[in-house]
Design an enzyme around this catalytic site. Structure first.
Site, PDB file in Angstrom:
ATOM      1  CG  ASP A  16      -2.099   0.890   1.110  1.00  0.00           C
ATOM      2  OD1 ASP A  16      -2.284   1.499   0.031  1.00  0.00           O
ATOM      3  OD2 ASP A  16      -2.855   1.014   2.097  1.00  0.00           O
ATOM      4  N   GLY A  19       0.224   5.525  -4.341  1.00  0.00           N
ATOM      5  CA  GLY A  19      -0.358   6.832  -4.679  1.00  0.00           C
ATOM      6  C   GLY A  19       0.247   7.941  -3.828  1.00  0.00           C
ATOM      7  NE  ARG A  20      -1.380   6.549   1.278  1.00  0.00           N
ATOM      8  CZ  ARG A  20      -1.504   5.592   2.180  1.00  0.00           C
ATOM      9  NH1 ARG A  20      -1.294   5.862   3.443  1.00  0.00           N
ATOM     10  NH2 ARG A  20      -1.845   4.379   1.821  1.00  0.00           N
ATOM     11  NE  ARG A  29      -4.158   7.024  -7.469  1.00  0.00           N
ATOM     12  CZ  ARG A  29      -4.018   6.602  -6.211  1.00  0.00           C
ATOM     13  NH1 ARG A  29      -3.678   7.456  -5.268  1.00  0.00           N
ATOM     14  NH2 ARG A  29      -4.221   5.344  -5.892  1.00  0.00           N
ATOM     15  CG  HIS A  33       0.031   2.164  -9.495  1.00  0.00           C
ATOM     16  ND1 HIS A  33      -0.189   1.768  -8.188  1.00  0.00           N
ATOM     17  CD2 HIS A  33      -1.067   2.880  -9.853  1.00  0.00           C
ATOM     18  CE1 HIS A  33      -1.367   2.216  -7.781  1.00  0.00           C
ATOM     19  NE2 HIS A  33      -1.923   2.901  -8.766  1.00  0.00           N
ATOM     20  CD  GLU A  63     -13.140  -5.271  -2.352  1.00  0.00           C
ATOM     21  OE1 GLU A  63     -11.934  -5.599  -2.252  1.00  0.00           O
ATOM     22  OE2 GLU A  63     -14.069  -6.104  -2.283  1.00  0.00           O
ATOM     23  CD1 TRP A  65     -12.645  -5.357 -10.126  1.00  0.00           C
ATOM     24  CD2 TRP A  65     -11.842  -4.669 -12.098  1.00  0.00           C
ATOM     25  NE1 TRP A  65     -11.991  -6.420 -10.717  1.00  0.00           N
ATOM     26  CE2 TRP A  65     -11.494  -6.025 -11.926  1.00  0.00           C
ATOM     27  CE3 TRP A  65     -11.428  -4.020 -13.271  1.00  0.00           C
ATOM     28  CZ2 TRP A  65     -10.765  -6.739 -12.867  1.00  0.00           C
ATOM     29  CZ3 TRP A  65     -10.699  -4.734 -14.217  1.00  0.00           C
ATOM     30  CH2 TRP A  65     -10.379  -6.074 -14.005  1.00  0.00           C
ATOM     31  NE  ARG A  67      -7.271   1.708  -6.209  1.00  0.00           N
ATOM     32  CZ  ARG A  67      -6.164   1.972  -5.551  1.00  0.00           C
ATOM     33  NH1 ARG A  67      -5.138   2.507  -6.166  1.00  0.00           N
ATOM     34  NH2 ARG A  67      -6.050   1.688  -4.273  1.00  0.00           N
ATOM     35  CG  LEU A 127       9.598 -16.892  -3.613  1.00  0.00           C
ATOM     36  CD1 LEU A 127       9.289 -16.922  -2.121  1.00  0.00           C
ATOM     37  CD2 LEU A 127       9.948 -15.460  -4.034  1.00  0.00           C
ATOM     38  NE  ARG A 177      -3.104  -1.696   4.326  1.00  0.00           N
ATOM     39  CZ  ARG A 177      -4.328  -1.810   3.878  1.00  0.00           C
ATOM     40  NH1 ARG A 177      -5.112  -2.741   4.346  1.00  0.00           N
ATOM     41  NH2 ARG A 177      -4.792  -0.983   2.955  1.00  0.00           N
ATOM     42  NE  ARG A 183      -8.107   0.208   5.168  1.00  0.00           N
ATOM     43  CZ  ARG A 183      -7.805   1.497   5.382  1.00  0.00           C
ATOM     44  NH1 ARG A 183      -7.914   2.018   6.593  1.00  0.00           N
ATOM     45  NH2 ARG A 183      -7.405   2.285   4.399  1.00  0.00           N
TER      46      ARG A 183
HETATM   47  C1  FPP Z   1      -1.794   0.305  -3.361  1.00  0.00           C
HETATM   48  O1  FPP Z   1      -1.348   1.618  -3.477  1.00  0.00           O
HETATM   49  C2  FPP Z   1      -1.391  -0.471  -4.489  1.00  0.00           C
HETATM   50  C3  FPP Z   1      -2.242  -1.060  -5.390  1.00  0.00           C
HETATM   51  C4  FPP Z   1      -3.692  -0.967  -5.331  1.00  0.00           C
HETATM   52  C5  FPP Z   1      -1.756  -1.843  -6.494  1.00  0.00           C
HETATM   53  C6  FPP Z   1      -0.500  -2.600  -6.235  1.00  0.00           C
HETATM   54  C7  FPP Z   1       0.302  -2.535  -7.450  1.00  0.00           C
HETATM   55  C8  FPP Z   1       1.647  -2.512  -7.498  1.00  0.00           C
HETATM   56  C9  FPP Z   1       2.492  -2.646  -6.323  1.00  0.00           C
HETATM   57  C10 FPP Z   1       2.355  -2.342  -8.760  1.00  0.00           C
HETATM   58  C11 FPP Z   1       2.037  -3.340  -9.790  1.00  0.00           C
HETATM   59  C12 FPP Z   1       2.279  -4.722  -9.369  1.00  0.00           C
HETATM   60  C13 FPP Z   1       2.838  -5.639 -10.145  1.00  0.00           C
HETATM   61  C14 FPP Z   1       2.956  -7.034  -9.706  1.00  0.00           C
HETATM   62  C15 FPP Z   1       3.391  -5.301 -11.458  1.00  0.00           C
HETATM   63  P1  FPP Z   1      -2.435   2.755  -3.550  1.00  0.00           P
HETATM   64  O2  FPP Z   1      -2.627   3.133  -4.978  1.00  0.00           O
HETATM   65  O3  FPP Z   1      -3.681   2.319  -2.846  1.00  0.00           O
HETATM   66  O4  FPP Z   1      -1.713   3.897  -2.756  1.00  0.00           O
HETATM   67  P2  FPP Z   1      -2.405   5.033  -1.884  1.00  0.00           P
HETATM   68  O5  FPP Z   1      -3.192   4.353  -0.804  1.00  0.00           O
HETATM   69  O6  FPP Z   1      -1.240   5.799  -1.371  1.00  0.00           O
HETATM   70  O7  FPP Z   1      -3.267   5.832  -2.821  1.00  0.00           O
END
Ligand code: FPP
Length: 229
Positions: A16, A19-20, A29, A33, A63, A65, A67, A127, A177, A183
């Site tokens: 997680d 985005g931040r 954002r 990623h 969930e 989707w 976004r 792994l 996390r 959570r």
């Molecule tokens: C949460 O950050 C991250 C996600 C919803 C997607 C996870 C994706 C990646 C780590 C990159 C792609 C993965 C692979 C395997 C190529 P957030 O966007 O919710 O961050 P925020 O809470 O700060 O907005």
């Protein structure tokens, strides 16, 4: 390098904070990623090197989707790109790749790519990296119950466990996390029944092998009683 007195067999991570991280660097954002994907590679390679057997990463939830359309489209393209570029890295590191989740919601082409990478890494014995894709724990448990009933089996813990997407991976020993949220967000609810949990403020793109080592070190000091005394 640590001596890893007691290595967790199965580590699961809620990645997680992409985005931040992007916002704090004045980036979009999607750049967050992209950076998060680099961390996926780094942490996977590290887990493979130190001898962890299973690493399950929450990459896209049922969930997610909801976004904005452009972000979802970007994540789909990122996954397509990821699997194409990552196959050789998996093979180089003897990493077997497996996906969990309801994959039928993805494009036919992405489903085919995922299947292809699963097949081409099936012989790897190091792994197992498990990516949770269109994954929700309640959805997985519901599908598992349906399988048990379809197969005319009794509703027992063993039969439910064996019908989960994670059937052969075992329970989670260590759940992490990132980004300061505390959570589970519908992730591996059944498999985390007795897992040790660690929450760090570090944003996923900044999460490094050194911090994982520190968490593993703390994990080894926790006394796991599994409900006993
Ligand atoms: C949460 O950050 C991250 C996600 C919803 C997607 C996870 C994706 C990646 C780590 C990159 C792609 C993965 C692979 C395997 C190529 P957030 O966007 O919710 O961050 P925020 O809470 O700060 O907005």
């Amino acid at each position: 390098m640590n001596s890893y007195k007691q290595l967790p067999n199965h580590i699961a991570i809620i990645m997680d904070g992409n985005g931040r991280w992007a916002k704090s660097h004045g980036l979009s954002r999607t750049a967050g990623h992209e950076e998060g994907a680099k961390t996926v590679r780094e942490i996977t390679t590290h887990c493979s090197k130190i001898g962890v057997k299973y690493l399950t990463l929450y990459a896209f939830s049922t969930e997610n989707w909801t976004r904005p359309k452009l972000e979802v489209e970007f994540l789909m393209k990122l996954l397509e790109r990821w699997f194409k570029s990552e196959l050789s890295i998996y093979l180089e590191n003897n990493v077997r790749f497996k996906a969990i989740g309801e994959l039928s919601k993805f494009s036919k082409s992405l489903q085919k790519t995922i299947k292809d990478v699963e097949e081409k890494t099936a012989h790897c014995t190091g792994l197992t990296q498990v990516l949770a894709l269109n994954y929700g724990s309640r959805d997985e448990i519901t599908r598992a119950f349906k399988k048990v009933i379809e197969n005319n089996l009794d509703i027992t813990e063993e039969n439910i466990d064996a019908s989960l997407d994670t059937a052969t991976f075992g329970d989670v020993d260590l759940l992490i996390r990132t980004s300061g949220e505390v959570r589970l967000s519908n992730f591996l609810l059944w498999q985390c029944a007795y897992s040790e949990m660690f929450f760090t403020d570090t944003l996923w793109p900044d999460f490094a092998p050194k911090e994982l080592d520190e968490i593993i070190e703390q994990f080894t000091k926790r006394e796991r009683r599994f409900g006993g005394i």
